[in-house]
Enzyme design. Structure first.
Site, PDB file in Angstrom:
ATOM      1  N   ASP A   2      15.053  26.457  60.755  1.00 31.91           N
ATOM      2  CA  ASP A   2      15.403  26.155  62.153  1.00 31.91           C
ATOM      3  C   ASP A   2      15.824  24.552  62.058  1.00 31.91           C
ATOM      4  OD1 ASP A   2      15.726  26.595  64.723  1.00 31.91           O
ATOM      5  OD2 ASP A   2      13.711  26.812  65.276  1.00 31.91           O
ATOM      6  N   TRP A   7      20.271  19.074  63.766  1.00 26.36           N
ATOM      7  CA  TRP A   7      20.739  18.139  62.483  1.00 26.36           C
ATOM      8  C   TRP A   7      22.198  17.704  62.738  1.00 26.36           C
ATOM      9  CZ3 TRP A   7      24.321  18.557  58.590  1.00 26.36           C
ATOM     10  CH2 TRP A   7      24.031  17.530  57.487  1.00 26.36           C
ATOM     11  N   SER A  47      18.459  36.355  63.052  1.00 24.11           N
ATOM     12  CA  SER A  47      17.486  37.206  63.641  1.00 24.11           C
ATOM     13  C   SER A  47      18.367  38.293  64.448  1.00 24.11           C
ATOM     14  CB  SER A  47      16.623  36.362  64.523  1.00 24.11           C
ATOM     15  OG  SER A  47      17.048  36.227  65.842  1.00 24.11           O
ATOM     16  N   GLU A  49      18.227  38.522  67.461  1.00 23.01           N
ATOM     17  CA  GLU A  49      18.062  37.866  68.580  1.00 23.01           C
ATOM     18  C   GLU A  49      19.587  36.884  68.467  1.00 23.01           C
ATOM     19  OE1 GLU A  49      14.804  37.649  67.728  1.00 23.01           O
ATOM     20  OE2 GLU A  49      14.743  39.591  68.738  1.00 23.01           O
ATOM     21  N   ASN A  50      19.933  36.612  67.472  1.00 25.07           N
ATOM     22  CA  ASN A  50      20.919  35.538  67.164  1.00 25.07           C
ATOM     23  C   ASN A  50      22.232  36.110  67.592  1.00 25.07           C
ATOM     24  OD1 ASN A  50      19.199  33.799  64.488  1.00 25.07           O
ATOM     25  ND2 ASN A  50      19.261  33.354  66.697  1.00 25.07           N
ATOM     26  N   TRP A  51      22.770  37.280  67.614  1.00 25.94           N
ATOM     27  CA  TRP A  51      23.902  37.827  67.939  1.00 25.94           C
ATOM     28  C   TRP A  51      24.603  37.352  69.012  1.00 25.94           C
ATOM     29  CZ3 TRP A  51      26.205  39.884  63.716  1.00 25.94           C
ATOM     30  CH2 TRP A  51      25.522  40.468  62.924  1.00 25.94           C
ATOM     31  N   SER A 175       7.553  32.289  65.527  1.00 19.08           N
ATOM     32  CA  SER A 175       8.784  33.257  65.940  1.00 19.08           C
ATOM     33  C   SER A 175       8.698  34.662  65.451  1.00 19.08           C
ATOM     34  CB  SER A 175      10.048  32.726  65.342  1.00 19.08           C
ATOM     35  OG  SER A 175      10.158  32.786  63.921  1.00 19.08           O
TER      36      SER A 175
HETATM   37  C1  IPE Z   1      18.876  27.700  62.393  1.00 15.26           C
HETATM   38  O1  IPE Z   1      19.159  26.585  63.056  1.00 15.26           O
HETATM   39  C2  IPE Z   1      19.814  28.763  62.091  1.00 15.26           C
HETATM   40  C3  IPE Z   1      19.871  30.042  62.864  1.00 15.26           C
HETATM   41  C4  IPE Z   1      19.110  30.303  63.619  1.00 15.26           C
HETATM   42  C5  IPE Z   1      21.127  30.897  62.611  1.00 15.26           C
HETATM   43  P1  IPE Z   1      19.503  26.485  64.785  1.00 15.26           P
HETATM   44  O2  IPE Z   1      20.887  27.054  65.172  1.00 15.26           O
HETATM   45  O3  IPE Z   1      18.391  27.330  65.433  1.00 15.26           O
HETATM   46  O4  IPE Z   1      19.402  25.033  64.991  1.00 15.26           O
HETATM   47  P2  IPE Z   1      18.819  24.336  66.345  1.00 15.26           P
HETATM   48  O5  IPE Z   1      17.306  25.150  66.596  1.00 15.26           O
HETATM   49  O6  IPE Z   1      19.908  24.720  67.574  1.00 15.26           O
HETATM   50  O7  IPE Z   1      18.521  22.969  65.982  1.00 15.26           O
HETATM   51 MG    MG Z   2      16.777  27.098  66.582  1.00 19.63          MG
END
Ligand code: IPE
Ligand code: MG
Length: 212
Positions: A2, A7, A47, A49-51, A175
């Site tokens: 995460d 970053w 994840s 959920e990330n789609w 998570s």
């Molecule tokens: C993690 O970094 C990468 C994935 C979930 C694919 P994030 O994209 O969640 O980064 P933040 O949480 O917005 O800083």
């Molecule tokens: Mg994140």
């Protein structure tokens, strides 16, 4: 892993640059973990959920997983076996595109003979779905709903329970990651975003390992 987006934002860069840095950092952490004789390292890459993230970002992350699973020569040099945990490709809700499926299958086959660390990448993974699937398999197999029978029906039954769970980027919450497998696990919380998680951070996490 995460904190890639934060970053990048802190550096005035697009989020995708944060994901790129995160993938490179995983390769560095794998090298550091091998040096420290870590037996099993599991990383949450993407994840279920990330789609719903913006299409451009998803496409970029897919490309990075193709790159990650393409690091076969490097993994072989380190004697690392790679495996994948996630929603089976043939499940009706799975969304992993073919080119990522192929990269995953090839990396698994081409590192299968390695006897050192096992690196497991969670991609299109969600723990609640994994547990629901295990429960459905119990019903289909008509066996008693015991902990042992459920364990045997997880995506990767041989994945050991987690010793140390790492949460990066100042997140003080759990998570949808290995909820069954983190039973009894120690948790290492760090303010560092994933791309800044270095060997010293790994040492701090490993220092929490129960001894004896
Ligand atoms: C993690 O970094 C990468 C994935 C979930 C694919 P994030 O994209 O969640 O980064 P933040 O949480 O917005 O800083
Ligand atoms: Mg994140």
């Amino acid at each position: 892993m995460d904190g890639n987006g934060r970053w990048a934002k802190a550096r005035g860069l697009p989020r995708t640059d944060g994901h790129t840095a995160g993938e490179e950092n995983l390769a560095a952490v794998v090298r550091a973990a091998v040096k420290r004789d870590v037996g099993w390292l599991t990383a949450f890459g993407f994840s279920t959920e990330n789609w719903i993230r913006p299409r451009r970002e998803v496409r970029h992350i897919l490309g990075l997983h193709e790159k990650l699973f393409g690091r076969v020569a490097e993994l072989n040099e380190l004697n690392v076996r790679i495996q994948w945990i996630g929603r089976p490709f043939d499940s009706p809700t799975a969304k992993t595109p073919r080119f990522v499926q192929r990269a995953i299958a090839k990396a698994i086959a081409d590192t299968a003979q390695n006897t050192g660390m096992t690196l497991t990448i969670a991609f299109d993974y969600g723990s609640c779905t994994e547990l629901a699937t295990a429960a459905q398999r119990i019903i289909a197999d008509r066996v008693p709903a015991t902990a042992e029978n459920l364990q045997e029906r997880l995506y990767l039954p041989d994945l050991p329970d987690v010793d140390v769970l790492v949460r990066t980027s100042g997140e003080l919450r759990i998570s949808n990651f290995l909820l069954w497998q983190i039973n009894g696990s120690t948790v290492y919380f760090t303010e560092k975003a994933w791309p800044d998680f270095d060997a010293a951070e790994l040492d701090a996490a490993l220092a929490l390992l129960p001894t004896g």
